[in-house]
Design a protein around this motif. Structure first.
Motif, PDB file in Angstrom:
ATOM      1  N   VAL A  57      36.102  32.655  43.843  1.00  0.00           N
ATOM      2  CA  VAL A  57      35.561  32.090  42.604  1.00  0.00           C
ATOM      3  C   VAL A  57      35.885  33.018  41.439  1.00  0.00           C
ATOM      4  CG1 VAL A  57      33.427  31.471  41.387  1.00  0.00           C
ATOM      5  CG2 VAL A  57      33.740  30.803  43.774  1.00  0.00           C
ATOM      6  N   LEU A  58      35.753  34.314  41.657  1.00  0.00           N
ATOM      7  CA  LEU A  58      36.067  35.285  40.606  1.00  0.00           C
ATOM      8  C   LEU A  58      37.557  35.284  40.280  1.00  0.00           C
ATOM      9  CD1 LEU A  58      33.908  38.257  41.905  1.00  0.00           C
ATOM     10  CD2 LEU A  58      33.372  36.741  40.010  1.00  0.00           C
ATOM     11  N   SER A  59      38.376  35.225  41.284  1.00  0.00           N
ATOM     12  CA  SER A  59      39.822  35.262  41.093  1.00  0.00           C
ATOM     13  C   SER A  59      40.323  34.065  40.301  1.00  0.00           C
ATOM     14  CB  SER A  59      40.545  35.304  42.438  1.00  0.00           C
ATOM     15  OG  SER A  59      40.140  36.423  43.168  1.00  0.00           O
ATOM     16  N   ARG A  60      39.667  32.935  40.460  1.00  0.00           N
ATOM     17  CA  ARG A  60      40.118  31.702  39.795  1.00  0.00           C
ATOM     18  C   ARG A  60      39.357  31.400  38.511  1.00  0.00           C
ATOM     19  NH1 ARG A  60      39.531  29.720  45.209  1.00  0.00           N
ATOM     20  NH2 ARG A  60      37.681  28.630  44.480  1.00  0.00           N
ATOM     21  N   ALA A  61      38.517  32.300  38.059  1.00  0.00           N
ATOM     22  CA  ALA A  61      37.707  32.049  36.867  1.00  0.00           C
ATOM     23  C   ALA A  61      38.600  31.797  35.655  1.00  0.00           C
ATOM     24  CB  ALA A  61      36.784  33.230  36.605  1.00  0.00           C
ATOM     25  N   ASP A  62      38.203  30.837  34.829  1.00  0.00           N
ATOM     26  CA  ASP A  62      38.990  30.563  33.627  1.00  0.00           C
ATOM     27  C   ASP A  62      38.462  31.323  32.409  1.00  0.00           C
ATOM     28  OD1 ASP A  62      36.673  29.111  33.359  1.00  0.00           O
ATOM     29  OD2 ASP A  62      37.647  27.257  32.734  1.00  0.00           O
ATOM     30  N   GLN A  63      37.404  32.095  32.619  1.00  0.00           N
ATOM     31  CA  GLN A  63      36.894  32.949  31.559  1.00  0.00           C
ATOM     32  C   GLN A  63      37.365  34.386  31.788  1.00  0.00           C
ATOM     33  OE1 GLN A  63      33.933  31.212  33.080  1.00  0.00           O
ATOM     34  NE2 GLN A  63      33.728  29.600  31.575  1.00  0.00           N
ATOM     35  N   ILE A  64      37.040  35.259  30.874  1.00  0.00           N
ATOM     36  CA  ILE A  64      37.408  36.666  31.000  1.00  0.00           C
ATOM     37  C   ILE A  64      36.616  37.292  32.144  1.00  0.00           C
ATOM     38  CG2 ILE A  64      37.397  38.910  29.848  1.00  0.00           C
ATOM     39  CD1 ILE A  64      37.628  37.344  27.198  1.00  0.00           C
ATOM     40  N   VAL A  65      37.301  38.029  32.991  1.00  0.00           N
ATOM     41  CA  VAL A  65      36.691  38.673  34.147  1.00  0.00           C
ATOM     42  C   VAL A  65      36.593  40.175  33.888  1.00  0.00           C
ATOM     43  CG1 VAL A  65      37.008  39.205  36.595  1.00  0.00           C
ATOM     44  CG2 VAL A  65      37.596  36.937  35.727  1.00  0.00           C
ATOM     45  N   ALA A  66      35.433  40.741  34.159  1.00  0.00           N
ATOM     46  CA  ALA A  66      35.252  42.192  34.114  1.00  0.00           C
ATOM     47  C   ALA A  66      34.967  42.627  35.543  1.00  0.00           C
ATOM     48  CB  ALA A  66      34.097  42.566  33.188  1.00  0.00           C
ATOM     49  N   SER A  67      35.924  43.317  36.140  1.00  0.00           N
ATOM     50  CA  SER A  67      35.793  43.722  37.534  1.00  0.00           C
ATOM     51  C   SER A  67      36.572  45.005  37.760  1.00  0.00           C
ATOM     52  CB  SER A  67      36.347  42.622  38.446  1.00  0.00           C
ATOM     53  OG  SER A  67      36.324  43.030  39.790  1.00  0.00           O
ATOM     54  N   ALA A  68      36.199  45.732  38.787  1.00  0.00           N
ATOM     55  CA  ALA A  68      36.954  46.910  39.197  1.00  0.00           C
ATOM     56  C   ALA A  68      37.724  46.630  40.478  1.00  0.00           C
ATOM     57  CB  ALA A  68      36.016  48.093  39.398  1.00  0.00           C
ATOM     58  N   ASP A  69      37.620  45.414  40.987  1.00  0.00           N
ATOM     59  CA  ASP A  69      38.280  45.016  42.228  1.00  0.00           C
ATOM     60  C   ASP A  69      39.727  44.629  41.915  1.00  0.00           C
ATOM     61  OD1 ASP A  69      39.290  43.485  44.411  1.00  0.00           O
ATOM     62  OD2 ASP A  69      37.240  43.084  45.067  1.00  0.00           O
ATOM     63  N   SER A  70      40.667  45.422  42.404  1.00  0.00           N
ATOM     64  CA  SER A  70      42.076  45.197  42.074  1.00  0.00           C
ATOM     65  C   SER A  70      42.580  43.836  42.546  1.00  0.00           C
ATOM     66  CB  SER A  70      42.944  46.314  42.649  1.00  0.00           C
ATOM     67  OG  SER A  70      42.868  46.332  44.060  1.00  0.00           O
ATOM     68  N   GLN A  71      42.087  43.337  43.674  1.00  0.00           N
ATOM     69  CA  GLN A  71      42.531  42.029  44.148  1.00  0.00           C
ATOM     70  C   GLN A  71      42.119  40.925  43.174  1.00  0.00           C
ATOM     71  OE1 GLN A  71      40.877  42.174  48.173  1.00  0.00           O
ATOM     72  NE2 GLN A  71      42.983  42.068  48.933  1.00  0.00           N
ATOM     73  N   ILE A  72      40.936  41.042  42.629  1.00  0.00           N
ATOM     74  CA  ILE A  72      40.467  40.053  41.660  1.00  0.00           C
ATOM     75  C   ILE A  72      41.257  40.180  40.371  1.00  0.00           C
ATOM     76  CG2 ILE A  72      38.501  39.374  40.217  1.00  0.00           C
ATOM     77  CD1 ILE A  72      36.722  40.122  42.660  1.00  0.00           C
ATOM     78  N   LEU A  73      41.444  41.395  39.893  1.00  0.00           N
ATOM     79  CA  LEU A  73      42.173  41.607  38.642  1.00  0.00           C
ATOM     80  C   LEU A  73      43.622  41.149  38.744  1.00  0.00           C
ATOM     81  CD1 LEU A  73      40.765  45.093  37.610  1.00  0.00           C
ATOM     82  CD2 LEU A  73      40.129  42.849  36.708  1.00  0.00           C
ATOM     83  N   ASN A  74      44.236  41.334  39.895  1.00  0.00           N
ATOM     84  CA  ASN A  74      45.624  40.897  40.078  1.00  0.00           C
ATOM     85  C   ASN A  74      45.765  39.384  39.996  1.00  0.00           C
ATOM     86  OD1 ASN A  74      46.672  43.466  40.338  1.00  0.00           O
ATOM     87  ND2 ASN A  74      46.529  43.474  42.560  1.00  0.00           N
ATOM     88  N   GLN A  75      44.706  38.654  40.308  1.00  0.00           N
ATOM     89  CA  GLN A  75      44.770  37.193  40.315  1.00  0.00           C
ATOM     90  C   GLN A  75      44.132  36.546  39.086  1.00  0.00           C
ATOM     91  OE1 GLN A  75      43.371  35.626  44.085  1.00  0.00           O
ATOM     92  NE2 GLN A  75      44.059  37.469  45.126  1.00  0.00           N
TER      93      GLN A  75
END
Length: 114
Positions: A57-75
Motif C-alpha cells: 500500500v505504501l509503495s503504490r501510494a499516489d501521495q508523497i511518501v515519507a519513509s526510511a524503507d529503501s524498498q518503499i522509496l524505490n517504488q
C-alpha cells in the motif's frame, strides 16, 4: 514522543491540513506507535489519520511518501525526506553522518576522538 512532537509541529508550520500516517502492519511496534500518534494528534488538535497497512500500500501510494524503507522509496512515485528535514531544522546540534559516500572519513578526520 519528542520525535512525534517535532514532526507534528513542522507539519503545522507547513499548514498541512491532513496527515495520513500509514504504518507497516507486520511490524510489532506499529500498533503502539499508532496509539501514540493518535493520542498526541488529539491532544494537539492535529488532523491525522493513522492506519496499519501492508508494505505494498505504501509503495503504490499516489501521495508523497515519507519513509526510511529503501524498498518503499524505490517504488514510490514521490517521496520526501521528512526525518532528515526534521533533524536539520529542529535538532541543529545533531551529528549527521552521510554514509552514502566518503563523508565518514571526513568526520573521522575532524573528530579523531570518535
Amino acid at each position: 514522543m519528542p520525535a512525534i512532537q517535532i514532526l507534528g509541529e513542522l507539519m503545522a508550520e507547513w499548514n498541512v491540513s491532513t496527515c495520513r500516517w500509514l504504518l507497516d502492519q507486520p511490524v510489532s511496534n506499529s500498533g503502539r506507535l499508532k496509539t501514540m500518534l493518535r493520542e498526541i494528534s488529539e491532544e494537539r488538535g492535529w488532523n491525522w489519520e493513522i492506519e496499519l497497512v501492508p508494505d505494498p500500500v505504501l509503495s503504490r501510494a499516489d501521495q508523497i511518501v515519507a519513509s526510511a524503507d529503501s524498498q518503499i522509496l524505490n517504488q514510490a512515485e514521490r517521496w520526501f525526506t521528512l526525518a532528515r528535514t526534521a533533524i536539520e531544522t529542529r535538532v541543529p546540534d545533531a551529528w549527521i553522518v552521510d554514509l552514502s559516500g566518503g563523508e565518514v572519513l571526513t568526520v573521522m578526520q575532524e573528530r579523531p576522538d570518535l
